[in-house]
Every structure is written in C-alpha cells, then in structure tokens.
Enzyme design. Structure first.
Site, PDB file in Angstrom:
ATOM      1  N   MET A   1      -3.636  -7.319 -33.883  1.00 40.75           N
ATOM      2  CA  MET A   1      -4.930  -7.626 -34.473  1.00 40.75           C
ATOM      3  C   MET A   1      -4.806  -8.780 -35.458  1.00 40.75           C
ATOM      4  O   MET A   1      -3.734  -9.343 -35.636  1.00 40.75           O
ATOM      5  CB  MET A   1      -5.506  -6.396 -35.169  1.00 40.75           C
ATOM      6  CG  MET A   1      -5.893  -5.254 -34.224  1.00 40.75           C
ATOM      7  SD  MET A   1      -6.758  -3.961 -35.107  1.00 40.75           S
ATOM      8  CE  MET A   1      -6.801  -2.719 -33.821  1.00 40.75           C
ATOM      9  N   CYS A   2      -5.901  -9.072 -36.126  1.00 37.39           N
ATOM     10  CA  CYS A   2      -5.965 -10.177 -37.083  1.00 37.39           C
ATOM     11  C   CYS A   2      -5.381  -9.739 -38.427  1.00 37.39           C
ATOM     12  O   CYS A   2      -4.989  -8.598 -38.616  1.00 37.39           O
ATOM     13  CB  CYS A   2      -7.404 -10.623 -37.266  1.00 37.39           C
ATOM     14  SG  CYS A   2      -8.298 -10.905 -35.714  1.00 37.39           S
ATOM     15  N   GLN A   3      -5.323 -10.683 -39.369  1.00 37.38           N
ATOM     16  CA  GLN A   3      -4.954 -10.350 -40.739  1.00 37.38           C
ATOM     17  C   GLN A   3      -5.938 -10.987 -41.705  1.00 37.38           C
ATOM     18  O   GLN A   3      -6.510 -12.045 -41.425  1.00 37.38           O
ATOM     19  CB  GLN A   3      -3.524 -10.788 -41.057  1.00 37.38           C
ATOM     20  CG  GLN A   3      -2.468  -9.936 -40.375  1.00 37.38           C
ATOM     21  CD  GLN A   3      -1.135  -9.944 -41.108  1.00 37.38           C
ATOM     22  OE1 GLN A   3      -1.038 -10.295 -42.277  1.00 37.38           O
ATOM     23  NE2 GLN A   3      -0.098  -9.534 -40.399  1.00 37.38           N
TER      24      GLN A   3
END
Length: 258
Positions: free
Chosen positions: A1-3
C-alpha cells in the site's frame, strides 16, 4: 500500500529532514513508486507538488528536498497503486475548497465499496477510491455545517465519517484545512512530538542526522506523523486501530471520553 507523512507545528517549519527519508521509500528503500505528492499550507494559500514518477528519482522531489518551505501543516504521500491507473489525476494529496478554505487529503488503504456522492459540488477527477472518499467526506461536511464550524465541532463529525468509511475497507488518512491536521489509523500510523529540549535525530532510510537544538527555539513544537517511523533514535507512538487524532500547534488531541 501507500505511505503517509504529515507535519503540524506551532510555528512555520520546514519538513526537509523528514521528507529526505520519506521520499527514499518511493522506489529506493521501499516499493511505493507509483507517484508522490506533498502539500504545504502557507497562510490561506497552499502549495501542492505532484508527480507520477517515483519520489526517489523525481526531479520535483529533489527540488522539495532542497527547498526549505516553511509551513504549519504539511501532508505528503507516496503511492503504491491499488485502484486507478498511474497518473497525475490519481496522485495524492487531493485538494478542494470548502467554506473559503483549502482542504488537503491523502489516503493509505483500499476501500472495497464506496458511498454514493449525493451532491454535485465535490466530484472526483481521477479514478481512485481515495479521491471519491475525500469528495464524500466534504459533501457530508458541507451538508452538516452551513458555515465553517470550530475545530472542536468538526473533530467528532470527521471521526464519525472516518468510522463509516473504515467499515468499507482499509482507511488510514490525513486531512487538513491549514488550521489543524486530522490523522486516522486503520493499520499503521505513528507520530512523535519534538519540543525542548531538542536532540539529534537520525533517519532510518538514509545515514543522515540533524541536531534540532541548532535550528529551533525553546518554544517550538513540531508533530510528525508517518505510516512507519522515519528515525531510529526517537520514540514514536503507534496509533491504535480505529484511533483518530487532531493535531493543533504541534500537539495531539483525542476525542473527549464520555
């Protein structure tokens, strides 16, 4: 996923040190290489930088790392795409106007279903679940409050909206109107507060240190929020699943308990 990366301060402060380590995670020390963005509030204005290139190699990111833009509220995002193609329209953070203020939003997660957008004012430009969720939240806020409410009225209502969206999937997010910064944890989100006495901090992703006592005053207070800790010699607090915090002047605030 994103951060995610956020900063909230009591005085305008630059985020160069934190962004130095954070941007490495966009294709160098981690695999979040599907674009990045960062927003800086400056008074009533807001600078927004977006790029669909990995932040580790983006020339725009290199500029941001070297340019000490001072702000009291910053939100940054590095993307690992789960919904929507790679491109500027799908790059976080997203920006909209409500009550004569800019609002900035970035999301880490994956919503399996999305609520219906009932109004016409807030519509997504891209195809991400994140932007759709942002538009829905602003639509709900505009319907609930005709005029801009105090942040103490906003906080519980934003918490309620976050809980509704969290039922649809993973929903870590940061949201700011330039006065305060809201952070909601679904899986991973950490924060720390730097204040006097300031010490030396060392990045996880690069062998870079800074002595904050040399670049601050005794009255400064800076909260940094990140998906994963950015430094390896400071104490970061892990937020709980479902927890939402409101950061004001560099300090975290929780909802009152009944």
């Amino acid at each position: 996923m994103c951060q995610l990366l956020g900063m909230n301060c009591n005085v305008p402060t630059d985020i160069c040190f934190s962004f130095e380590g954070f941007s490495c995670r966009g294709g160098l020390t981690d695999h979040h290489s599907d674009g990045w963005g960062i927003a800086f509030f400056e008074g009533r204005g807001c600078r927004l930088f977006l790029d669909y290139q990995p932040s580790a190699t983006s020339p725009i990111a290199a500029f941001v790392r070297q340019y000490p833009i001072k702000s009291t509220n910053v939100i940054a995002h590095i993307r690992k795409a789960t919904q929507g193609e790679i491109g500027l329209a799908n790059t976080h953070p997203f920006r909209r106007e409500l009550w004569g203020q800019y609002w900035i939003f970035a999301h880490n997660g994956d919503l399996k279903t999305l609520p219906n957008l009932t109004g016409k004012r807030f519509q997504p430009v891209g195809t991400t679940d994140s932007e759709h969720a942002f538009c829905w939240m602003l639509d709900q806020l505009a319907q609930r409050f005709e005029d801009r409410p105090h942040r103490d009225e906003l906080f519980p209502y934003i918490a309620d909206l976050a809980a509704q969206l969290a039922e649809r999937g993973v929903f870590n997010f940061m949201l700011s109107n330039g006065e305060c910064l809201f952070a909601h944890c679904a899986t991973h989100l950490h924060y720390l507060v730097r204040q006097a006495p300031f010490t030396v901090a060392h990045l996880v992703d690069e062998d870079v240190s800074i002595d904050f006592s040399e670049v601050t005053t005794p009255d400064d207070r800076v909260a940094v929020i990140a998906t994963q800790p950015l430094t390896d010699n400071e104490v970061w607090t892990a937020m709980r699943t479902g927890e939402i915090l409101m950061f004001v002047d560099g300090a975290p605030h929780r909802l009152p308990t009944n």
